[in-house]
Design a protein around this motif. Structure first.
Motif, mmCIF file in Angstrom:
data_model
loop_
_atom_site.group_PDB
_atom_site.id
_atom_site.type_symbol
_atom_site.label_atom_id
_atom_site.label_comp_id
_atom_site.label_asym_id
_atom_site.label_seq_id
_atom_site.Cartn_x
_atom_site.Cartn_y
_atom_site.Cartn_z
ATOM 1 N N VAL A 152 0.849 -1.180 0.000
ATOM 2 C CA VAL A 152 0.000 0.000 0.000
ATOM 3 C C VAL A 152 0.885 1.230 0.000
ATOM 4 O O VAL A 152 1.703 1.419 0.889
ATOM 5 N N VAL A 153 0.740 2.052 -1.030
ATOM 6 C CA VAL A 153 1.565 3.251 -1.117
ATOM 7 C C VAL A 153 1.219 4.220 -0.010
ATOM 8 O O VAL A 153 2.065 4.835 0.600
ATOM 9 N N ASN A 154 -0.036 4.374 0.285
ATOM 10 C CA ASN A 154 -0.436 5.333 1.296
ATOM 11 C C ASN A 154 -1.718 4.862 1.967
ATOM 12 O O ASN A 154 -2.669 4.462 1.301
ATOM 13 N N VAL A 155 -1.735 4.912 3.299
ATOM 14 C CA VAL A 155 -2.942 4.591 4.051
ATOM 15 C C VAL A 155 -3.763 5.862 4.176
ATOM 16 O O VAL A 155 -3.287 6.881 4.677
ATOM 17 N N ARG A 156 -4.984 5.825 3.683
ATOM 18 C CA ARG A 156 -5.839 7.007 3.726
ATOM 19 C C ARG A 156 -6.380 7.201 5.133
ATOM 20 O O ARG A 156 -6.871 6.262 5.758
ATOM 21 N N ILE A 157 -6.303 8.418 5.610
ATOM 22 C CA ILE A 157 -6.715 8.736 6.966
ATOM 23 C C ILE A 157 -7.887 9.708 6.923
ATOM 24 O O ILE A 157 -7.808 10.761 6.288
ATOM 25 N N ASN A 158 -8.968 9.339 7.583
ATOM 26 C CA ASN A 158 -10.082 10.262 7.731
ATOM 27 C C ASN A 158 -10.204 10.685 9.195
ATOM 28 O O ASN A 158 -9.334 10.360 10.017
ATOM 29 N N ARG A 159 -11.255 11.381 9.500
ATOM 30 C CA ARG A 159 -11.403 11.928 10.853
ATOM 31 C C ARG A 159 -11.489 10.837 11.915
ATOM 32 O O ARG A 159 -10.973 10.991 13.018
ATOM 33 N N ARG A 160 -12.098 9.718 11.579
ATOM 34 C CA ARG A 160 -12.234 8.644 12.567
ATOM 35 C C ARG A 160 -10.881 8.080 12.961
ATOM 36 O O ARG A 160 -10.594 7.915 14.160
ATOM 37 N N GLU A 161 -10.039 7.788 11.983
ATOM 38 C CA GLU A 161 -8.701 7.264 12.291
ATOM 39 C C GLU A 161 -7.888 8.278 13.089
ATOM 40 O O GLU A 161 -7.171 7.924 14.026
ATOM 41 N N LEU A 162 -7.999 9.557 12.698
ATOM 42 C CA LEU A 162 -7.247 10.595 13.400
ATOM 43 C C LEU A 162 -7.669 10.687 14.866
ATOM 44 O O LEU A 162 -6.822 10.722 15.763
ATOM 45 N N MET A 163 -8.966 10.726 15.114
ATOM 46 C CA MET A 163 -9.447 10.850 16.494
ATOM 47 C C MET A 163 -9.064 9.624 17.318
ATOM 48 O O MET A 163 -8.756 9.742 18.507
ATOM 49 N N THR A 164 -9.069 8.452 16.698
ATOM 50 C CA THR A 164 -8.700 7.231 17.420
ATOM 51 C C THR A 164 -7.256 7.293 17.903
ATOM 52 O O THR A 164 -6.968 7.021 19.078
ATOM 53 N N VAL A 165 -6.324 7.668 17.027
ATOM 54 C CA VAL A 165 -4.920 7.706 17.439
ATOM 55 C C VAL A 165 -4.662 8.851 18.413
ATOM 56 O O VAL A 165 -3.789 8.742 19.282
ATOM 57 N N ILE A 166 -5.413 9.941 18.295
ATOM 58 C CA ILE A 166 -5.250 11.041 19.257
ATOM 59 C C ILE A 166 -5.656 10.589 20.646
ATOM 60 O O ILE A 166 -4.947 10.854 21.637
ATOM 61 N N VAL A 167 -6.780 9.890 20.753
ATOM 62 C CA VAL A 167 -7.241 9.392 22.065
ATOM 63 C C VAL A 167 -6.222 8.415 22.644
ATOM 64 O O VAL A 167 -5.879 8.475 23.832
ATOM 65 N N ILE A 168 -5.726 7.494 21.812
ATOM 66 C CA ILE A 168 -4.724 6.526 22.282
ATOM 67 C C ILE A 168 -3.460 7.255 22.739
ATOM 68 O O ILE A 168 -2.897 6.945 23.807
ATOM 69 N N THR A 169 -3.013 8.223 21.969
ATOM 70 C CA THR A 169 -1.787 8.967 22.301
ATOM 71 C C THR A 169 -1.926 9.730 23.604
ATOM 72 O O THR A 169 -1.023 9.705 24.454
ATOM 73 N N ILE A 170 -3.061 10.401 23.774
ATOM 74 C CA ILE A 170 -3.281 11.156 25.016
ATOM 75 C C ILE A 170 -3.304 10.222 26.216
ATOM 76 O O ILE A 170 -2.703 10.505 27.265
ATOM 77 N N ALA A 171 -3.990 9.079 26.071
ATOM 78 C CA ALA A 171 -4.076 8.121 27.182
ATOM 79 C C ALA A 171 -2.699 7.570 27.538
ATOM 80 O O ALA A 171 -2.330 7.482 28.717
ATOM 81 N N VAL A 172 -1.926 7.206 26.523
ATOM 82 C CA VAL A 172 -0.588 6.655 26.764
ATOM 83 C C VAL A 172 0.321 7.698 27.408
ATOM 84 O O VAL A 172 1.023 7.410 28.391
ATOM 85 N N PHE A 173 0.307 8.906 26.896
ATOM 86 C CA PHE A 173 1.161 9.966 27.433
ATOM 87 C C PHE A 173 0.780 10.309 28.877
ATOM 88 O O PHE A 173 1.651 10.502 29.738
ATOM 89 N N ALA A 174 -0.532 10.333 29.151
ATOM 90 C CA ALA A 174 -0.995 10.668 30.504
ATOM 91 C C ALA A 174 -0.567 9.608 31.508
ATOM 92 O O ALA A 174 -0.043 9.923 32.586
ATOM 93 N N VAL A 175 -0.772 8.335 31.164
ATOM 94 C CA VAL A 175 -0.433 7.263 32.103
ATOM 95 C C VAL A 175 1.079 7.152 32.277
ATOM 96 O O VAL A 175 1.573 6.963 33.394
ATOM 97 N N SER A 176 1.842 7.292 31.198
ATOM 98 C CA SER A 176 3.292 7.128 31.292
ATOM 99 C C SER A 176 3.949 8.234 32.096
ATOM 100 O O SER A 176 5.031 8.047 32.665
#
Length: 438
Positions: A152-176
């Motif tokens: 796959v040359v490029n994985v297309r990202i829409n708002r759902r994928e973006l919000m999912t990784v943002i939530v995961i990132t915030i949770a990981v950063f907060a707990v760590s």
């Protein structure tokens, strides 16, 4: 102890830079040449300087400073790569957690090995260990990212994928980082060694979750593309079958009409009637002569597209030896020529000047290769990516599959597809080795 507990800012800045740099190396570039190197230098210098100036800031300024650092990473990715804002944010979040993990692990290793370091060698050991650990981590990350880019040359990202990784990132950063804000929670510890272990394991888990989500998103999009290409293949084949049935009916009617004209000519009393009937007969012969390439599938596709072109003021010409296509499956022939002609027709229909609506197709043998060439006049400014035209439609993820279908069909037979524009003529060239013929 506070100097040991707090990871130096340059550990993070270097880790963020390396993580973001890998993203730019494994995705399509927006800028190339000296501009690309200048972009790297400007953003690397900006991030290092800012994180050096804000290293050790008070807790109340910690989150604003991190927000600025993350924004710099996102801007760097957006400027360097052909990303949308959503894609830049998505890859920024993944690069950020990767950098967090690398810095955390590297500092934790230093923390546990510093006691065995001889006096006066602390700084040398610290930098040597940083180079080795970062080298291993980011080499592995680079190999993983390259592996994910194979199909796959490029994985297309829409708002759902973006919000999912943002939530995961915030949770990981907060707990760590919980231990640095409050040492009395169930996710924190007052002891430095435990703090480092918690942070490293949480960041590693966050990386794993983000990679798992990325791989899942990638596979779903690959499945969508495969299903779409298969649907296009089947649709073009059904169009061929319908065209073939229609052509057979028309041919039968013309055959009957030809005999009726012969009888009428024999009974005609005036010269004018005979001339009129002879004119009709010539028209019939012209119909019978067209699109007889030696391959019934190509004949059907060409006849169908020719009729459409006649009704839409498009001049389609063809010089083709259809016998060269005998080694290809009927479905592949219909899909290949249906798609190349559909793309050309769609392009010339945008021209207001009907005299410029020109398409030419040629199929010939060239040095033991099947050469297919389709040309159409265009006045569009066409952008290319990896040698293929980029769709100009807004919903790009739902378009461009015609060209992908062409590439997929040609690759099936070990061939190649190239495109280009020269003097307002768009050219699509296909070369397929003919050693497959029995």
């Amino acid at each position: 102890m506070s100097g040991i507990v707090n990871t130096p800012g340059y550990y993070y800045s270097i880790a963020y830079i390396l993580a973001a740099f890998i993203v730019t190396c494994t995705n399509r570039k927006r800028v190339t040449g000296w501009k690309r190197y200048l972009t790297h230098f400007i953003f690397f210098a900006a991030l290092i300087c800012f994180m050096w100036m804000t290293d050790g800031v008070r807790q109340v300024l910690f989150l604003p400073a991190m927000t600025v650092s993350i924004t710099l990473i996102m801007l760097y990715l957006y400027v360097s790569c052909e990303f949308t804002v959503s894609e830049a944010g998505y890859y920024c979040a993944r690069a950020f957690i990767t950098g967090e993990f690398a810095a955390s692990l590297c500092w934790q290793i230093y923390f546990y090995t510093r006691g065995s370091i001889q006096d006066g060698h602390d700084s040398l050991w610290k930098w040597g260990e940083l180079i080795v650990v970062y080298g291993i981590i980011f080499l592995v990350i680079w190999l993983i990212e390259r592996g994910l880019q194979k199909d796959v040359v490029n994985v297309r990202i829409n708002r759902r994928e973006l919000m999912t990784v943002i939530v995961i990132t915030i949770a990981v950063f907060a707990v760590s980082n919980m231990s640095y804000l409050d040492q009395n929670t169930m996710f924190s510890s007052p002891f430095a060694g435990e703090m480092f272990t918690i942070r490293t394991l949480v960041d590693l888990s966050g990386m794993a979750v983000l990679y798992a989500y990325h791989i899942q998103t990638r596979e779903l999009q690959m499945k969508f593309e495969v299903d779409t290409l298969q649907n296009i293949l089947e649709m073009q084949y059904k169009n061929y079958q319908l065209s073939q049935e229609s052509i057979e009916i028309v041919n039968q009617k013309y055959h009957d009409l030809k005999h009726q004209i012969t009888l009428l000519k024999a009974e005609a009393n005036s010269r004018k009637s005979i001339e009129y009937l002879e004119e009709m007969e010539q028209d019939i012969r012209a119909y019978e002569a067209q699109n007889k390439t030696g391959n019934k599938v190509l004949d059907a596709v060409l006849t169908s597209k020719s009729l459409y072109c006649q009704n839409n003021d498009i001049n389609l010409t063809c010089v083709a030896d259809g016998t060269l296509l005998d080694f290809m499956a009927e479905m592949d022939i219909s899909a290949l020529f249906g798609n190349v002609l559909d793309n050309a027709i769609e392009s010339v229909q945008k021209l207001d000047d009907k005299e410029k609506r020109l398409i030419h197709l040629s199929v010939a043998e060239q040095k033991s290769f099947l050469r297919i060439r389709v040309e159409n006049y265009t006045e569009e400014k066409i952008s290319f990516r990896n040698g293929m035209p980029v769709t100009t439609k807004k919903d790009k993820h739902l378009h461009g599959f015609g060209m992908k279908s062409i590439q997929s069909t040609v690759r099936k037979y070990g061939g190649s597809v190239t495109t280009g524009v020269r003097d307002n003529w768009f050219e699509l060239r296909v070369l397929i080795p003919l050693n497959q013929r029995s």
